[in-house]
Scaffold this motif. Structure first.
Motif, PDB file in Angstrom:
ATOM      1  N   ARG A  54       0.848  -1.182   0.000  1.00 31.40           N
ATOM      2  CA  ARG A  54       0.000   0.000   0.000  1.00 31.40           C
ATOM      3  C   ARG A  54       0.886   1.236   0.000  1.00 31.40           C
ATOM      4  N   LEU A  55       0.727   2.029  -1.036  1.00 31.89           N
ATOM      5  CA  LEU A  55       1.434   3.301  -1.119  1.00 31.89           C
ATOM      6  C   LEU A  55       0.576   4.396  -0.520  1.00 31.89           C
ATOM      7  N   SER A  56       1.237   5.332   0.134  1.00 32.85           N
ATOM      8  CA  SER A  56       0.550   6.470   0.735  1.00 32.85           C
ATOM      9  C   SER A  56       1.126   7.759   0.182  1.00 32.85           C
ATOM     10  N   CYS A  57       0.265   8.734   0.012  1.00 33.85           N
ATOM     11  CA  CYS A  57       0.687  10.064  -0.434  1.00 33.85           C
ATOM     12  C   CYS A  57       0.078  11.092   0.506  1.00 33.85           C
ATOM     13  N   SER A  58       0.938  11.778   1.224  1.00 30.61           N
ATOM     14  CA  SER A  58       0.504  12.857   2.103  1.00 30.61           C
ATOM     15  C   SER A  58       0.440  14.146   1.301  1.00 30.61           C
ATOM     16  N   THR A  59      -0.687  14.841   1.363  1.00 27.86           N
ATOM     17  CA  THR A  59      -0.867  16.043   0.557  1.00 27.86           C
ATOM     18  C   THR A  59      -1.080  17.259   1.441  1.00 27.86           C
ATOM     19  N   SER A  60      -0.629  18.379   0.962  1.00 24.69           N
ATOM     20  CA  SER A  60      -0.872  19.640   1.661  1.00 24.69           C
ATOM     21  C   SER A  60      -0.838  20.775   0.665  1.00 24.69           C
ATOM     22  N   GLY A  61      -1.538  21.835   0.983  1.00 25.26           N
ATOM     23  CA  GLY A  61      -1.471  23.045   0.166  1.00 25.26           C
ATOM     24  C   GLY A  61      -2.588  23.219  -0.823  1.00 25.26           C
ATOM     25  N   PHE A  62      -3.470  22.234  -0.951  1.00 29.67           N
ATOM     26  CA  PHE A  62      -4.582  22.393  -1.881  1.00 29.67           C
ATOM     27  C   PHE A  62      -5.704  23.155  -1.199  1.00 29.67           C
ATOM     28  N   THR A  63      -6.089  24.263  -1.796  1.00 32.89           N
ATOM     29  CA  THR A  63      -7.155  25.068  -1.223  1.00 32.89           C
ATOM     30  C   THR A  63      -8.308  25.259  -2.188  1.00 32.89           C
ATOM     31  N   VAL A  64      -8.317  24.534  -3.252  1.00 27.85           N
ATOM     32  CA  VAL A  64      -9.393  24.629  -4.234  1.00 27.85           C
ATOM     33  C   VAL A  64     -10.178  23.333  -4.233  1.00 27.85           C
ATOM     34  N   ASP A  65     -11.399  23.420  -4.768  1.00 30.61           N
ATOM     35  CA  ASP A  65     -12.263  22.258  -4.745  1.00 30.61           C
ATOM     36  C   ASP A  65     -12.032  21.315  -5.923  1.00 30.61           C
ATOM     37  N   ASP A  66     -11.646  21.878  -7.046  1.00 32.41           N
ATOM     38  CA  ASP A  66     -11.548  21.063  -8.257  1.00 32.41           C
ATOM     39  C   ASP A  66     -10.099  20.730  -8.554  1.00 32.41           C
ATOM     40  N   TYR A  67      -9.728  19.510  -8.193  1.00 31.43           N
ATOM     41  CA  TYR A  67      -8.405  19.043  -8.519  1.00 31.43           C
ATOM     42  C   TYR A  67      -8.464  17.532  -8.737  1.00 31.43           C
ATOM     43  N   SER A 111     -11.412  15.174  -7.344  1.00 27.90           N
ATOM     44  CA  SER A 111     -11.916  15.545  -6.032  1.00 27.90           C
ATOM     45  C   SER A 111     -13.413  15.798  -6.037  1.00 27.90           C
ATOM     46  N   ARG A 112     -13.945  16.380  -7.128  1.00 31.52           N
ATOM     47  CA  ARG A 112     -15.357  16.817  -7.134  1.00 31.52           C
ATOM     48  C   ARG A 112     -16.315  15.646  -7.150  1.00 31.52           C
ATOM     49  N   ASP A 113     -16.117  14.715  -8.076  1.00 31.31           N
ATOM     50  CA  ASP A 113     -17.101  13.640  -8.230  1.00 31.31           C
ATOM     51  C   ASP A 113     -16.546  12.257  -7.889  1.00 31.31           C
ATOM     52  N   MET A 114     -15.269  12.222  -7.485  1.00 33.46           N
ATOM     53  CA  MET A 114     -14.611  10.972  -7.099  1.00 33.46           C
ATOM     54  C   MET A 114     -14.535   9.973  -8.248  1.00 33.46           C
ATOM     55  N   ASP A 119      -2.961  18.279  -9.355  1.00 34.16           N
ATOM     56  CA  ASP A 119      -3.080  19.624  -9.919  1.00 34.16           C
ATOM     57  C   ASP A 119      -4.533  20.040  -9.898  1.00 34.16           C
ATOM     58  N   THR A 120      -4.748  21.350  -9.962  1.00 34.68           N
ATOM     59  CA  THR A 120      -6.110  21.838 -10.155  1.00 34.68           C
ATOM     60  C   THR A 120      -6.537  21.555 -11.586  1.00 34.68           C
ATOM     61  N   LEU A 121      -7.830  21.469 -11.791  1.00 28.85           N
ATOM     62  CA  LEU A 121      -8.345  21.185 -13.114  1.00 28.85           C
ATOM     63  C   LEU A 121      -8.736  22.480 -13.811  1.00 28.85           C
ATOM     64  N   PRO A 122      -8.320  22.665 -15.052  1.00 27.27           N
ATOM     65  CA  PRO A 122      -8.688  23.889 -15.774  1.00 27.27           C
ATOM     66  C   PRO A 122     -10.185  23.977 -16.031  1.00 27.27           C
ATOM     67  N   ASN A 123     -10.840  22.833 -16.022  1.00 32.20           N
ATOM     68  CA  ASN A 123     -12.278  22.756 -16.271  1.00 32.20           C
ATOM     69  C   ASN A 123     -12.852  21.681 -15.353  1.00 32.20           C
ATOM     70  N   PRO A 124     -13.840  22.025 -14.518  1.00 31.27           N
ATOM     71  CA  PRO A 124     -14.379  21.022 -13.583  1.00 31.27           C
ATOM     72  C   PRO A 124     -14.929  19.778 -14.260  1.00 31.27           C
ATOM     73  N   THR A 125     -15.294  19.901 -15.552  1.00 26.32           N
ATOM     74  CA  THR A 125     -15.858  18.751 -16.250  1.00 26.32           C
ATOM     75  C   THR A 125     -14.788  17.901 -16.931  1.00 26.32           C
ATOM     76  N   MET A 126     -13.540  18.292 -16.788  1.00 28.88           N
ATOM     77  CA  MET A 126     -12.481  17.533 -17.451  1.00 28.88           C
ATOM     78  C   MET A 126     -12.477  16.098 -16.937  1.00 28.88           C
ATOM     79  N   ASP A 127     -12.412  15.159 -17.864  1.00 32.11           N
ATOM     80  CA  ASP A 127     -12.422  13.748 -17.491  1.00 32.11           C
ATOM     81  C   ASP A 127     -11.120  13.375 -16.790  1.00 32.11           C
ATOM     82  N   VAL A 128     -11.232  12.544 -15.784  1.00 30.12           N
ATOM     83  CA  VAL A 128     -10.042  12.143 -15.027  1.00 30.12           C
ATOM     84  C   VAL A 128      -9.071  11.359 -15.906  1.00 30.12           C
ATOM     85  N   THR A 129      -9.568  10.753 -16.974  1.00 32.56           N
ATOM     86  CA  THR A 129      -8.686  10.022 -17.882  1.00 32.56           C
ATOM     87  C   THR A 129      -7.667  10.958 -18.520  1.00 32.56           C
ATOM     88  N   ILE A 130      -8.098  12.170 -18.839  1.00 33.81           N
ATOM     89  CA  ILE A 130      -7.191  13.140 -19.449  1.00 33.81           C
ATOM     90  C   ILE A 130      -6.101  13.523 -18.467  1.00 33.81           C
TER      91      ILE A 130
END
Length: 131
Positions: free
Chosen positions: A19-32, A53-56, A99-110
């Motif tokens: 199991r890999l873990s990634c500790s994150t900090s510094g994100f203050t936006v909703d769409d990433y 982050s928005r729709d999982m 990263d933040t997403l330039p467009n909230p509807t951007m597909d996670v595949t991209i």
């Protein structure tokens, strides 16, 4: 500043789990989006599994579907990659990226497969699977 720190890599026999873990900090936006990428010796870096982050919504590379599971713990600002039934071809340096997403509807595949290139990367953790 955004910071990503991976942990949990190591040496495991084929068929084992990590199991890999990634500790994150510094994100203050909703769409990433955030995810795991890997680079094997002599090969290009590829997206393994990512989540928005928005729709999982999630993405899994074909090579890991059914074996790897990405998950998030928002309360702890952590992202995990559970890797089961590991194979020697899973050997690589695994990176957490976000990263933040330039467009909230951007597909996670991209985000995971490209052409989007995340700006924030961890230092990587080595996973070695012996046969």
């Amino acid at each position: 500043d955004v910071q990503l720190v991976e942990s949990g890599g190591g040496l495991v026999q084929a068929g084992g789990s990590l199991r890999l873990s990634c500790s994150t900090s510094g994100f203050t936006v909703d769409d990433y989006a955030i995810g795991w990428f890997r680079q094997a010796p002599g090969k290009e870096r590829v997206g393994v599994s990512c989540v928005k982050s928005r729709d999982m919504s999630t993405y899994y590379a074909d090579s890991v579907k059914g074996r790897f599971t990405i998950s998030r713990d928002n309360a702890k600002d952590m992202v995990y990659l559970e890797m089961d039934s590991l194979k020697p071809e899973d050997t690589a340096v695994y990176y957490c990226a976000a990263d933040t997403l330039p467009n909230p509807t951007m597909d996670v595949t991209i985000f995971c497969r490209g052409p989007f290139e995340p700006d924030y990367w961890g230092q990587g953790t080595q996973v070695t699977v012996s046969s």
